[in-house]
Design a protein around this motif. Structure first.
Motif, PDB file in Angstrom:
ATOM      1  N   PHE A  16       0.840  -1.198   0.000  1.00 34.99           N
ATOM      2  CA  PHE A  16       0.000   0.000   0.000  1.00 34.99           C
ATOM      3  C   PHE A  16       0.879   1.254   0.000  1.00 34.99           C
ATOM      4  O   PHE A  16       0.619   2.198  -0.744  1.00 34.99           O
ATOM      5  N   ARG A  17       1.922   1.240   0.831  1.00 35.72           N
ATOM      6  CA  ARG A  17       2.831   2.394   0.937  1.00 35.72           C
ATOM      7  C   ARG A  17       3.510   2.664  -0.410  1.00 35.72           C
ATOM      8  O   ARG A  17       3.599   3.809  -0.853  1.00 35.72           O
ATOM      9  N   GLN A  18       3.964   1.611  -1.086  1.00 34.30           N
ATOM     10  CA  GLN A  18       4.627   1.782  -2.383  1.00 34.30           C
ATOM     11  C   GLN A  18       3.665   2.319  -3.437  1.00 34.30           C
ATOM     12  O   GLN A  18       4.008   3.236  -4.192  1.00 34.30           O
ATOM     13  N   VAL A  19       2.470   1.768  -3.482  1.00 36.18           N
ATOM     14  CA  VAL A  19       1.481   2.212  -4.468  1.00 36.18           C
ATOM     15  C   VAL A  19       1.113   3.681  -4.230  1.00 36.18           C
ATOM     16  O   VAL A  19       1.069   4.486  -5.167  1.00 36.18           O
ATOM     17  N   MET A  20       0.853   4.041  -2.973  1.00 37.05           N
ATOM     18  CA  MET A  20       0.489   5.423  -2.656  1.00 37.05           C
ATOM     19  C   MET A  20       1.656   6.371  -2.934  1.00 37.05           C
ATOM     20  O   MET A  20       1.458   7.486  -3.427  1.00 37.05           O
ATOM     21  N   THR A  21       2.873   5.925  -2.636  1.00 38.57           N
ATOM     22  CA  THR A  21       4.063   6.749  -2.895  1.00 38.57           C
ATOM     23  C   THR A  21       4.180   7.051  -4.383  1.00 38.57           C
ATOM     24  O   THR A  21       4.362   8.213  -4.775  1.00 38.57           O
ATOM     25  N   ARG A  22       4.075   6.016  -5.214  1.00 33.54           N
ATOM     26  CA  ARG A  22       4.162   6.225  -6.671  1.00 33.54           C
ATOM     27  C   ARG A  22       3.064   7.165  -7.159  1.00 33.54           C
ATOM     28  O   ARG A  22       3.310   8.064  -7.969  1.00 33.54           O
ATOM     29  N   ALA A  23       1.857   6.956  -6.675  1.00 35.12           N
ATOM     30  CA  ALA A  23       0.721   7.776  -7.121  1.00 35.12           C
ATOM     31  C   ALA A  23       0.917   9.244  -6.750  1.00 35.12           C
ATOM     32  O   ALA A  23       0.639  10.135  -7.553  1.00 35.12           O
ATOM     33  N   MET A  24       1.399   9.499  -5.549  1.00 35.92           N
ATOM     34  CA  MET A  24       1.594  10.895  -5.126  1.00 35.92           C
ATOM     35  C   MET A  24       2.784  11.531  -5.839  1.00 35.92           C
ATOM     36  O   MET A  24       2.751  12.720  -6.168  1.00 35.92           O
ATOM     37  N   LYS A  25       3.825  10.745  -6.113  1.00 38.53           N
ATOM     38  CA  LYS A  25       4.965  11.281  -6.879  1.00 38.53           C
ATOM     39  C   LYS A  25       4.514  11.657  -8.289  1.00 38.53           C
ATOM     40  O   LYS A  25       4.922  12.699  -8.815  1.00 38.53           O
ATOM     41  N   ALA A  34       7.188   6.169   5.266  1.00 40.16           N
ATOM     42  CA  ALA A  34       7.681   5.521   6.484  1.00 40.16           C
ATOM     43  C   ALA A  34       6.812   4.318   6.821  1.00 40.16           C
ATOM     44  O   ALA A  34       5.607   4.327   6.594  1.00 40.16           O
ATOM     45  N   ALA A  35       7.464   3.313   7.412  1.00 41.50           N
ATOM     46  CA  ALA A  35       6.753   2.098   7.798  1.00 41.50           C
ATOM     47  C   ALA A  35       6.315   2.119   9.255  1.00 41.50           C
ATOM     48  O   ALA A  35       5.463   1.343   9.656  1.00 41.50           O
ATOM     49  N   ASP A  36       6.916   3.015  10.058  1.00 41.72           N
ATOM     50  CA  ASP A  36       6.595   3.012  11.488  1.00 41.72           C
ATOM     51  C   ASP A  36       6.722   4.415  12.089  1.00 41.72           C
ATOM     52  O   ASP A  36       7.142   5.359  11.424  1.00 41.72           O
ATOM     53  N   PRO A  49       6.258  17.880   6.825  1.00 42.84           N
ATOM     54  CA  PRO A  49       5.291  17.700   5.736  1.00 42.84           C
ATOM     55  C   PRO A  49       4.163  18.733   5.771  1.00 42.84           C
ATOM     56  O   PRO A  49       3.831  19.272   6.819  1.00 42.84           O
ATOM     57  N   VAL A  50       3.597  18.969   4.603  1.00 45.28           N
ATOM     58  CA  VAL A  50       2.427  19.830   4.464  1.00 45.28           C
ATOM     59  C   VAL A  50       1.166  18.968   4.501  1.00 45.28           C
ATOM     60  O   VAL A  50       0.133  19.387   4.996  1.00 45.28           O
ATOM     61  N   TYR A  51       1.303  17.742   3.973  1.00 41.93           N
ATOM     62  CA  TYR A  51       0.210  16.776   3.957  1.00 41.93           C
ATOM     63  C   TYR A  51       0.734  15.449   4.499  1.00 41.93           C
ATOM     64  O   TYR A  51       1.916  15.138   4.366  1.00 41.93           O
ATOM     65  N   ALA A  52      -0.173  14.648   5.073  1.00 42.57           N
ATOM     66  CA  ALA A  52       0.235  13.331   5.562  1.00 42.57           C
ATOM     67  C   ALA A  52      -0.958  12.388   5.613  1.00 42.57           C
ATOM     68  O   ALA A  52      -2.081  12.817   5.843  1.00 42.57           O
ATOM     69  N   THR A  53      -0.658  11.106   5.389  1.00 47.11           N
ATOM     70  CA  THR A  53      -1.630  10.057   5.674  1.00 47.11           C
ATOM     71  C   THR A  53      -0.980   9.161   6.719  1.00 47.11           C
ATOM     72  O   THR A  53       0.186   8.801   6.596  1.00 47.11           O
ATOM     73  N   LEU A  54      -1.733   8.839   7.757  1.00 46.61           N
ATOM     74  CA  LEU A  54      -1.248   7.963   8.817  1.00 46.61           C
ATOM     75  C   LEU A  54      -2.174   6.768   8.917  1.00 46.61           C
ATOM     76  O   LEU A  54      -3.385   6.935   9.047  1.00 46.61           O
ATOM     77  N   ASP A  55      -1.594   5.586   8.877  1.00 47.29           N
ATOM     78  CA  ASP A  55      -2.394   4.383   9.098  1.00 47.29           C
ATOM     79  C   ASP A  55      -2.772   4.354  10.570  1.00 47.29           C
ATOM     80  O   ASP A  55      -1.939   4.635  11.438  1.00 47.29           O
ATOM     81  N   LEU A  56      -4.012   4.043  10.861  1.00 41.45           N
ATOM     82  CA  LEU A  56      -4.462   4.002  12.251  1.00 41.45           C
ATOM     83  C   LEU A  56      -3.730   2.922  13.027  1.00 41.45           C
ATOM     84  O   LEU A  56      -3.273   3.142  14.142  1.00 41.45           O
ATOM     85  N   LYS A  57      -3.585   1.762  12.416  1.00 38.73           N
ATOM     86  CA  LYS A  57      -3.034   0.608  13.125  1.00 38.73           C
ATOM     87  C   LYS A  57      -1.646   0.282  12.584  1.00 38.73           C
ATOM     88  O   LYS A  57      -1.509  -0.392  11.571  1.00 38.73           O
TER      89      LYS A  57
END
Length: 179
Positions: A16-25, A34-36, A49-57
């Motif tokens: 998920f992190r890789q896919v979202m990273t590519r899409a935002m780039k 980041a993984a943790d 950062p100006v924007y961020a997504t944080l996984d809840l869990k």
């Protein structure tokens, strides 16, 4: 929305992190991934950062624990909490802690950017569900609330709910029940 601005993505799901990273780039953002919790704070201190997504869990933490620390480093950051384990309790807590929005997975980059574009005041014309939540859903939400009150401590939560710790662990391993 400005591009070439730092966008922090924190998720322990590598794919998920890789896919979202590519899409935002592709959309022109400078992506910090980041993984943790620790890696996220190290990146945020180096490039707020100006924007961020944080996984809840997260594996050893949660987006709710990370959120205040991130906002202390970057107070104007628009943070979206993402989760596959949504509950009213965690949504309310995320907003109280300063999240800009709260989205249930699965999401894609367009969902995230759409949530960042929407005004933070809320939508008075939001859809109101016709059907009330099921008893199972209410039970799940109550467990999440008590778990939050006990800072994620399973044993203390089980005692508060009057159930065996292993029973609670089994309930928490299941996906949230549908409304």
């Amino acid at each position: 929305m400005d591009t070439q601005t730092p966008f922090l993505i924190v998720d322990d799901d590598e794919l998920f992190r890789q896919v979202m990273t590519r899409a935002m780039k592709r959309r022109g953002f400078e992506v910090l991934a980041a993984a943790d919790h620790e890696e996220a704070m190290m990146l945020a201190r180096a490039t707020p950062p100006v924007y961020a997504t944080l996984d809840l869990k997260l594996e050893h933490s949660s987006g709710l624990q990370l959120l205040p620390e991130l906002l202390a480093v970057s107070p104007k950051c628009k943070v979206i909490i993402l989760t596959g384990y949504s509950s009213i309790t965690t949504a309310v807590e995320a907003m109280k802690l300063g999240a800009y929005n709260y989205l249930c997975k699965p999401v894609d980059a367009d969902d995230v950017l759409g949530a960042l574009d929407r005004p933070a005041q809320g939508d008075p014309d939001a859809e109101i569900a016709e059907n009330p939540p099921s008893i199972n859903r209410l039970t799940w939400e109550h467990i999440q609330k008590v778990l939050q009150e006990n800072d994620g401590n399973i044993s203390a939560t089980a005692r508060s709910l009057g159930m065996h710790r292993r029973t609670l662990q089994r309930k928490l391993q299941k996906r949230p029940v549908r409304r």
